[in-house]
Design a protein around this motif. Structure first.
Motif, PDB file in Angstrom:
ATOM      1  N   SER A   1       0.653  17.742   2.338  1.00 12.44           N
ATOM      2  CA  SER A   1       1.938  16.211   2.859  1.00 12.44           C
ATOM      3  C   SER A   1       2.390  17.257   4.578  1.00 12.44           C
ATOM      4  CB  SER A   1       2.771  16.872   1.669  1.00 12.44           C
ATOM      5  OG  SER A   1       4.196  15.802   2.591  1.00 12.44           O
TER       6      SER A   1
ATOM      7  N   SER B   1       1.492   4.970   0.965  1.00 13.18           N
ATOM      8  CA  SER B   1       0.656   5.490   1.667  1.00 13.18           C
ATOM      9  C   SER B   1      -0.042   7.168   1.151  1.00 13.18           C
ATOM     10  CB  SER B   1       1.952   6.857   3.062  1.00 13.18           C
ATOM     11  OG  SER B   1       2.798   7.373   2.589  1.00 13.18           O
ATOM     12  N   ILE B   2      -0.592   8.387   1.397  1.00 10.32           N
ATOM     13  CA  ILE B   2      -1.516   8.980   1.185  1.00 10.32           C
ATOM     14  C   ILE B   2      -0.461  10.173   0.842  1.00 10.32           C
ATOM     15  CG2 ILE B   2      -3.539  10.785   1.312  1.00 10.32           C
ATOM     16  CD1 ILE B   2      -4.671   8.707   2.847  1.00 10.32           C
ATOM     17  N   ASN B   3       0.535  10.627   2.022  1.00 11.10           N
ATOM     18  CA  ASN B   3       1.124  11.460   1.599  1.00 11.10           C
ATOM     19  C   ASN B   3       2.269  10.749   0.284  1.00 11.10           C
ATOM     20  OD1 ASN B   3       2.925  13.619   2.949  1.00 11.10           O
ATOM     21  ND2 ASN B   3       4.627  12.406   2.570  1.00 11.10           N
ATOM     22  N   ASP B   4       2.634  10.147   0.722  1.00 10.62           N
ATOM     23  CA  ASP B   4       3.423   9.054  -1.293  1.00 10.62           C
ATOM     24  C   ASP B   4       3.037   9.877  -1.786  1.00 10.62           C
ATOM     25  OD1 ASP B   4       5.706   7.925   0.459  1.00 10.62           O
ATOM     26  OD2 ASP B   4       5.169   6.465   0.709  1.00 10.62           O
TER      27      ASP B   4
ATOM     28  N   GLU C   1      -0.143   9.947   9.848  1.00 16.09           N
ATOM     29  CA  GLU C   1       0.721   8.750   9.608  1.00 16.09           C
ATOM     30  C   GLU C   1       1.316   7.776  10.404  1.00 16.09           C
ATOM     31  OE1 GLU C   1       2.237   8.722   5.668  1.00 16.09           O
ATOM     32  OE2 GLU C   1       0.181   8.882   4.290  1.00 16.09           O
TER      33      GLU C   1
ATOM     34  N   TYR D   1      -0.886   7.333  12.956  1.00 18.90           N
ATOM     35  CA  TYR D   1      -1.900   6.118  12.532  1.00 18.90           C
ATOM     36  C   TYR D   1      -1.294   4.843  13.078  1.00 18.90           C
ATOM     37  CZ  TYR D   1      -4.473   2.731   9.571  1.00 18.90           C
ATOM     38  OH  TYR D   1      -5.520   2.003   8.908  1.00 18.90           O
ATOM     39  N   SER D   2       0.597   4.610  12.393  1.00 15.78           N
ATOM     40  CA  SER D   2       1.342   3.582  12.455  1.00 15.78           C
ATOM     41  C   SER D   2       1.570   2.671  13.832  1.00 15.78           C
ATOM     42  CB  SER D   2       2.272   3.844  11.420  1.00 15.78           C
ATOM     43  OG  SER D   2       3.378   4.555  12.552  1.00 15.78           O
TER      44      SER D   2
ATOM     45  N   SER E   1       1.002  -1.331   0.129  1.00 15.89           N
ATOM     46  CA  SER E   1      -0.348   0.175   0.094  1.00 15.89           C
ATOM     47  C   SER E   1       0.543   1.159   0.067  1.00 15.89           C
ATOM     48  CB  SER E   1      -1.161  -0.293   1.265  1.00 15.89           C
ATOM     49  OG  SER E   1      -0.164   0.255   1.967  1.00 15.89           O
TER      50      SER E   1
END
Length: 108
Positions: free
Chosen positions: A52, A10-13, A59, A62-63, A8
Motif C-alpha cells: 500500500s 483504486s488498487i490501493n483501496d 496512483e 497515474y492520476s 472504480s
C-alpha cells in the motif's frame, strides 16, 4: 436497458480492504486458528501494508498522467487555439508534486 455506472476502486483501496479483512480474521475470537495461521495472517497484513505504501505515489502519478492525457485529447480535438487556452485557464486547478491543490491564475 440502462447500465449503472460504477465508481472504480483504486488498487490501493482494494489492498487496504484485504489488509483489514486479514486483521479481522486474525482477531476473530470465535474462530480458533492455529498459531501458524495467526502468524501467516499477521505476515500478510504487514506485506500488504508495505504494498500500500508503494502504491500511493504510483496512483498519484497515474492520476496526473490521466489529467495530462485529457488535456492532450482536448487540444488535439479542436483547432481553435483561443478556445483551448480559455478552457484550460478556466479549469486549471490541479495538484503540485507534493499532492497539494494548486490553481494557476491568469493575469488580465
Amino acid at each position: 436497458m440502462t447500465t449503472a455506472k460504477t465508481k472504480s476502486i483504486s488498487i490501493n483501496d482494494q489492498v487496504v480492504s484485504v489488509t483489514q479483512q486479514a486483521a479481522r480474521l486474525r482477531n476473530s475470537p470465535e474462530v480458533g486458528y492455529s498459531p501458524e495461521a495467526i502468524d501467516g495472517l499477521k505476515s500478510l497484513e504487514n506485506s500488504l501494508a508495505r504494498v500500500s505504501e508503494i502504491l500511493i505515489p504510483f496512483e498519484l502519478r497515474y492520476s496526473h498522467l490521466q489529467a495530462l492525457a485529457g488535456i492532450g485529447q482536448y487540444v488535439n480535438s479542436t483547432l481553435e487555439v483561443e478556445e483551448v487556452l480559455h478552457s484550460l485557464w478556466g479549469s486549471s486547478a490541479g495538484m503540485d508534486r507534493h499532492g497539494k491543490e494548486t490553481r494557476i491564475h491568469r493575469h488580465q
